[in-house]
Structures are given as structure tokens and as C-alpha cells.
Design a protein around this motif. Structure first.
Motif, PDB file in Angstrom:
ATOM      1  N   ARG A 250       0.822  -1.002   0.141  1.00 30.56           N
ATOM      2  CA  ARG A 250      -0.069  -0.079  -0.516  1.00 30.56           C
ATOM      3  C   ARG A 250       0.699   1.100  -0.060  1.00 30.56           C
ATOM      4  N   ASN A 251       2.134   1.729   1.177  1.00 32.00           N
ATOM      5  CA  ASN A 251       3.021   2.278   0.762  1.00 32.00           C
ATOM      6  C   ASN A 251       3.487   2.922  -0.351  1.00 32.00           C
ATOM      7  N   GLN A 252       3.835   1.736  -1.097  1.00 29.80           N
ATOM      8  CA  GLN A 252       4.650   1.769  -2.472  1.00 29.80           C
ATOM      9  C   GLN A 252       3.574   2.046  -3.471  1.00 29.80           C
ATOM     10  N   ARG A 253       2.111   1.728  -3.377  1.00 31.21           N
ATOM     11  CA  ARG A 253       1.033   2.680  -4.200  1.00 31.21           C
ATOM     12  C   ARG A 253       0.670   1.402  -5.049  1.00 31.21           C
ATOM     13  N   LEU A 254       1.518   0.240  -5.047  1.00 28.77           N
ATOM     14  CA  LEU A 254       1.773  -0.619  -6.220  1.00 28.77           C
ATOM     15  C   LEU A 254       0.318  -0.461  -7.175  1.00 28.77           C
ATOM     16  N   HIS A 255      -0.169  -0.728  -6.397  1.00 27.49           N
ATOM     17  CA  HIS A 255      -1.614  -1.194  -6.860  1.00 27.49           C
ATOM     18  C   HIS A 255      -2.300   0.389  -8.335  1.00 27.49           C
ATOM     19  N   LYS A 256      -1.461   1.471  -8.302  1.00 25.26           N
ATOM     20  CA  LYS A 256      -1.368   2.711  -8.597  1.00 25.26           C
ATOM     21  C   LYS A 256      -0.996   2.663  -9.595  1.00 25.26           C
ATOM     22  N   VAL A 257       0.114   2.249 -10.427  1.00 21.83           N
ATOM     23  CA  VAL A 257       0.774   2.148 -10.957  1.00 21.83           C
ATOM     24  C   VAL A 257       0.244   2.083 -12.062  1.00 21.83           C
ATOM     25  N   PRO A 258       1.045   2.499 -13.307  1.00 24.62           N
ATOM     26  CA  PRO A 258       0.064   2.826 -14.827  1.00 24.62           C
ATOM     27  C   PRO A 258       0.143   1.533 -15.791  1.00 24.62           C
ATOM     28  N   GLY A 259      -1.835   1.580 -15.931  1.00 22.77           N
ATOM     29  CA  GLY A 259      -1.916   0.267 -16.554  1.00 22.77           C
ATOM     30  C   GLY A 259      -2.861  -0.854 -15.482  1.00 22.77           C
ATOM     31  N   HIS A 260      -2.293  -0.375 -14.338  1.00 26.50           N
ATOM     32  CA  HIS A 260      -2.559  -1.661 -13.319  1.00 26.50           C
ATOM     33  C   HIS A 260      -4.323  -1.328 -13.580  1.00 26.50           C
ATOM     34  N   PRO A 261      -5.371  -2.790 -13.077  1.00 29.83           N
ATOM     35  CA  PRO A 261      -6.961  -2.028 -13.116  1.00 29.83           C
ATOM     36  C   PRO A 261      -6.958  -1.019 -12.151  1.00 29.83           C
ATOM     37  N   GLU A 262      -8.485  -0.710 -12.484  1.00 30.16           N
ATOM     38  CA  GLU A 262      -9.510  -0.082 -10.829  1.00 30.16           C
ATOM     39  C   GLU A 262     -10.101  -0.955  -9.887  1.00 30.16           C
ATOM     40  N   PRO A 263      -9.802  -0.708  -9.012  1.00 31.82           N
ATOM     41  CA  PRO A 263     -10.481  -1.335  -7.993  1.00 31.82           C
ATOM     42  C   PRO A 263     -12.229  -1.454  -8.992  1.00 31.82           C
ATOM     43  N   ILE A 264     -13.184  -2.700  -8.464  1.00 28.33           N
ATOM     44  CA  ILE A 264     -14.274  -2.800  -8.913  1.00 28.33           C
ATOM     45  C   ILE A 264     -15.319  -2.553  -7.283  1.00 28.33           C
TER      46      ILE A 264
END
Length: 200
Positions: free
Chosen positions: A28-42
Motif C-alpha cells: 500500500r505504501n509503495q502504491r503498487l496498485h496504482k502503477v500505470p495500467g493497473h486495473p481499477e478497483p471494482i
């Protein structure tokens, strides 16, 4: 929203972190779920717990095109509290109050996915259609409360990700063992060790 039949595909942030070999906090701190191209949350925009579609996430990490999710609404879509409230044209806090508000009809049964409450779109629509008009009986005794977990429907997600088994209650012998008080110790010592663990 979890599209119909895709509850088995749901991933949590903890799942994403584990797949990346990281702790949830580090991920979460590295924001790896927000890197370019990563799918958005549902999940809905104001959701307390974010969820992702596993097929989309797997495709992203494999370098494949991220597949689009179905766009057509289905009665079997699973809505979180914000989405259910929006469909009912009320605030999420009002939707929460419907669970135990005296004089209100029971809400549709819960479907728990990743420990997040959801409701089937079709059942919410049916509930809205069945709500009585002004001045009519609400259809539930005043003062009754909505049952929670006994009527919560299991989901495919919970079937493939079993929850942690409940711990057995500790008896006095187990408590003494945890405090390193041997069972053969004099009675006064065993009593002293046990009493220190009891609330005052």
C-alpha cells in the motif's frame, strides 16, 4: 460492484500484496496498485475495503491486455453498501439503518465477499418494489431486528478462501500453561498465577 458470477475472481489488497511477495502495508505504501495500467478497483468510489477483479489483475501482471468487465447490468450483480444505497436512492448511512430500524421491512439477504457485505441487484430491486407506500403496514413487527449472519448467503469467494477457524475457549489449565505455571505447582502459586489473568 462485482459483476454476476465473478465473485470467485475477487482479490483483496492483501491478495495483491501476497502475489507480489510483499506485506499489505508495504504494498500500500509503495502504491503498487496504482502503477500505470493497473486495473481499477471494482469497489465503489467510497468503499471502505477495495476489491479487484482477479482476471484483470492476472492479465496485467502477465503482460496481457486487461479484459473488460461486462457492462450490462444483471440481477445477480453484487452491490456494496454504497451501490445498494444509490440504487435505493438513500444515503449509505440510511441503508445501514434499514438493518435494524423499527417498522422497516428486512433488507435483502447479505452476500459476504472478502468479508465485505454485498446485496444482489435483483433482490434490492424487488425489495424496493415491495416496499409499502405511505400509511400502509411495513410488513414487519415494530421493534424487530434484521437477522445478520444466520441469513447471510455464502459466496464462491468464501468457499475457496475459508475463514480462520474459531479458536477453542481457553480453560484454566490452558491459561496457566501460557503463563508457564506448571500444573504440579503448589496450589497457592497456581491460584496466584490464575488470578493475575482474571479481570479486576
Amino acid at each position: 460492484m462485482i459483476r454476476a458470477g465473478r465473485d470467485c475472481q475477487v482479490r483483496t489488497l492483501t491478495d495483491l500484496a501476497a502475489a507480489a511477495g510483499k506485506s499489505a502495508k508495504s504494498f500500500r505504501n509503495q502504491r503498487l496498485h496504482k502503477v500505470p495500467g493497473h486495473p481499477e478497483p471494482i469497489s465503489s468510489a467510497r468503499a471502505r475495503v477495495l476489491l479487484w477483479d482477479g482476471e484483470q489483475v492476472d492479465a496485467f501482471h502477465a503482460g496481457r491486455p486487461v479484459p473488460a468487465l461486462p457492462e450490462e447490468d444483471s440481477r445477480d450483480d453484487l452491490l456494496d453498501r454504497n451501490e445498494a444505497a444509490e440504487l435505493a436512492d438513500v444515503e449509505p448511512r440510511t441503508w445501514d439503518r434499514y438493518a435494524n430500524l423499527p417498522g422497516m421491512r428486512p433488507r435483502p439477504d447479505l452476500v459476504a465477499v472478502a468479508e465485505v457485505d454485498h446485496w444482489r441487484r435483483g433482490e434490492v430491486l424487488d425489495w424496493l418494489d415491495d416496499r409499502p407506500g405511505p400509511g400502509s403496514s411495513p410488513g414487519r413487527p415494530v421493534g424487530s431486528r434484521e437477522a445478520a449472519s444466520p441469513h447471510a448467503r455464502p459466496s464462491c469467494w468464501s468457499a475457496i478462501r475459508p475463514s480462520r477457524p474459531p479458536q477453542r475457549p481457553l480453560n484454566s489449565a490452558s491459561l496457566l500453561t501460557r503463563r508457564n505455571v506448571p500444573s504440579h505447582a503448589p496450589a497457592r502459586l497456581r491460584y496466584a498465577g490464575y488470578s493475575r489473568m482474571m479481570p479486576s
